[in-house]
Motif scaffolding. Structure first.
Motif, mmCIF file in Angstrom:
data_model
loop_
_atom_site.group_PDB
_atom_site.id
_atom_site.type_symbol
_atom_site.label_atom_id
_atom_site.label_comp_id
_atom_site.label_asym_id
_atom_site.label_seq_id
_atom_site.Cartn_x
_atom_site.Cartn_y
_atom_site.Cartn_z
ATOM 1 N N GLU A 96 -14.223 -9.757 -8.728
ATOM 2 C CA GLU A 96 -14.285 -10.541 -7.493
ATOM 3 C C GLU A 96 -13.505 -9.872 -6.362
ATOM 4 O OE1 GLU A 96 -15.931 -13.454 -6.862
ATOM 5 O OE2 GLU A 96 -16.845 -13.192 -8.850
ATOM 6 N N CYS A 97 -13.976 -10.081 -5.164
ATOM 7 C CA CYS A 97 -13.328 -9.543 -3.962
ATOM 8 C C CYS A 97 -11.856 -9.925 -3.933
ATOM 9 C CB CYS A 97 -14.057 -10.060 -2.735
ATOM 10 S SG CYS A 97 -13.253 -9.713 -1.168
ATOM 11 N N ARG A 98 -11.559 -11.175 -4.216
ATOM 12 C CA ARG A 98 -10.183 -11.677 -4.189
ATOM 13 C C ARG A 98 -9.284 -10.867 -5.111
ATOM 14 N NH1 ARG A 98 -10.520 -17.312 -6.256
ATOM 15 N NH2 ARG A 98 -12.293 -16.949 -4.975
ATOM 16 N N ASP A 99 -9.769 -10.582 -6.316
ATOM 17 C CA ASP A 99 -8.980 -9.814 -7.280
ATOM 18 C C ASP A 99 -8.740 -8.390 -6.804
ATOM 19 O OD1 ASP A 99 -8.960 -12.038 -8.950
ATOM 20 O OD2 ASP A 99 -10.781 -11.398 -10.002
ATOM 21 N N VAL A 100 -9.768 -7.783 -6.237
ATOM 22 C CA VAL A 100 -9.651 -6.411 -5.736
ATOM 23 C C VAL A 100 -8.669 -6.349 -4.576
ATOM 24 C CG1 VAL A 100 -10.907 -4.518 -4.610
ATOM 25 C CG2 VAL A 100 -11.935 -5.697 -6.568
ATOM 26 N N VAL A 101 -8.800 -7.268 -3.648
ATOM 27 C CA VAL A 101 -7.913 -7.271 -2.479
ATOM 28 C C VAL A 101 -6.475 -7.574 -2.892
ATOM 29 C CG1 VAL A 101 -7.408 -8.424 -0.279
ATOM 30 C CG2 VAL A 101 -9.756 -7.760 -0.840
ATOM 31 N N ASN A 102 -6.299 -8.476 -3.841
ATOM 32 C CA ASN A 102 -4.945 -8.760 -4.321
ATOM 33 C C ASN A 102 -4.317 -7.517 -4.937
ATOM 34 O OD1 ASN A 102 -4.829 -11.426 -3.517
ATOM 35 N ND2 ASN A 102 -5.547 -12.219 -5.472
ATOM 36 N N GLN A 103 -5.093 -6.761 -5.693
ATOM 37 C CA GLN A 103 -4.576 -5.526 -6.300
ATOM 38 C C GLN A 103 -4.253 -4.487 -5.220
ATOM 39 O OE1 GLN A 103 -3.735 -5.225 -9.433
ATOM 40 N NE2 GLN A 103 -3.142 -3.095 -9.325
ATOM 41 N N MET A 104 -5.098 -4.414 -4.198
ATOM 42 C CA MET A 104 -4.843 -3.490 -3.086
ATOM 43 C C MET A 104 -3.545 -3.861 -2.365
ATOM 44 S SD MET A 104 -8.567 -3.185 -1.368
ATOM 45 C CE MET A 104 -8.972 -1.487 -1.017
ATOM 46 N N THR A 105 -3.364 -5.149 -2.153
ATOM 47 C CA THR A 105 -2.162 -5.632 -1.474
ATOM 48 C C THR A 105 -0.915 -5.308 -2.288
ATOM 49 O OG1 THR A 105 -3.429 -7.388 -0.410
ATOM 50 C CG2 THR A 105 -1.039 -7.678 -0.512
ATOM 51 N N ALA A 106 -1.000 -5.497 -3.593
ATOM 52 C CA ALA A 106 0.142 -5.191 -4.455
ATOM 53 C C ALA A 106 0.482 -3.707 -4.399
ATOM 54 C CB ALA A 106 -0.159 -5.609 -5.891
ATOM 55 N N ALA A 107 -0.532 -2.851 -4.428
ATOM 56 C CA ALA A 107 -0.297 -1.406 -4.371
ATOM 57 C C ALA A 107 0.305 -1.010 -3.021
ATOM 58 C CB ALA A 107 -1.593 -0.648 -4.630
ATOM 59 N N ARG A 108 -0.232 -1.586 -1.952
ATOM 60 C CA ARG A 108 0.289 -1.268 -0.616
ATOM 61 C C ARG A 108 1.745 -1.726 -0.478
ATOM 62 N NH1 ARG A 108 -2.998 -3.877 3.696
ATOM 63 N NH2 ARG A 108 -1.823 -5.704 3.022
ATOM 64 N N ASN A 109 2.042 -2.916 -0.962
ATOM 65 C CA ASN A 109 3.418 -3.415 -0.886
ATOM 66 C C ASN A 109 4.367 -2.539 -1.698
ATOM 67 O OD1 ASN A 109 2.741 -5.540 0.790
ATOM 68 N ND2 ASN A 109 2.497 -6.995 -0.885
ATOM 69 N N ALA A 110 3.919 -2.101 -2.860
ATOM 70 C CA ALA A 110 4.747 -1.217 -3.681
ATOM 71 C C ALA A 110 4.991 0.110 -2.964
ATOM 72 C CB ALA A 110 4.087 -0.991 -5.039
ATOM 73 N N LEU A 111 3.971 0.642 -2.306
ATOM 74 C CA LEU A 111 4.144 1.882 -1.533
ATOM 75 C C LEU A 111 5.122 1.670 -0.380
ATOM 76 C CD1 LEU A 111 0.561 3.398 -1.336
ATOM 77 C CD2 LEU A 111 2.611 4.524 -2.221
ATOM 78 N N ASP A 112 4.979 0.549 0.322
ATOM 79 C CA ASP A 112 5.883 0.252 1.439
ATOM 80 C C ASP A 112 7.330 0.160 0.974
ATOM 81 O OD1 ASP A 112 3.746 0.178 3.199
ATOM 82 O OD2 ASP A 112 3.634 -2.019 3.252
ATOM 83 N N ARG A 113 7.552 -0.535 -0.136
ATOM 84 C CA ARG A 113 8.917 -0.669 -0.653
ATOM 85 C C ARG A 113 9.477 0.686 -1.090
ATOM 86 N NH1 ARG A 113 6.463 -5.102 -3.064
ATOM 87 N NH2 ARG A 113 6.438 -4.044 -5.076
ATOM 88 N N THR A 114 8.627 1.505 -1.680
ATOM 89 C CA THR A 114 9.083 2.824 -2.118
ATOM 90 C C THR A 114 9.398 3.715 -0.916
ATOM 91 O OG1 THR A 114 7.776 2.600 -4.139
ATOM 92 C CG2 THR A 114 8.530 4.811 -3.570
ATOM 93 N N ALA A 115 8.567 3.655 0.106
ATOM 94 C CA ALA A 115 8.842 4.423 1.321
ATOM 95 C C ALA A 115 10.164 3.990 1.940
ATOM 96 C CB ALA A 115 7.704 4.254 2.330
#
Length: 86
Positions: free
Chosen positions: A30-49
């Motif tokens: 589902e779109c919701r699941d994909v977008v949630n996973q994208m958001t989690a990855a982006r947030n993890a990248l932001d925190r690491t940066a």
């Protein structure tokens, strides 16, 4: 700059998240699941940066302080890096 195991492990976890994202897409999740996973990855990248910038800034400020120089430009550069990353 030296990157410690903690930072490298964060990147490896993000890599796993991105692989999971691709798998979810290939499986037609589902779109919701994909977008949630994208958001989690982006947030993890932001925190690491942010972690990398803060550690680098801390080290640079210590060097500047030891040499008697002002760290104002370093702080501005760090802030710009963080702003640019968003």
């Amino acid at each position: 700059m030296e990157y410690d195991d903690q930072v490298k492990n964060r990147i490896k976890r993000i890599e796993g998240q991105v692989r999971g994202l691709l798998k979810a897409m290939e499986e037609g999740k589902e779109c919701r699941d994909v977008v949630n996973q994208m958001t989690a990855a982006r947030n993890a990248l932001d925190r690491t940066a942010a972690l990398i910038v803060s550690r680098n800034l801390e080290a640079c400020i210590r060097e500047e302080k030891e040499s008697g120089k002002s760290s104002e430009d370093l702080i501005k550069e760090a802030v710009n890096l963080l702003v640019k990353s968003r």
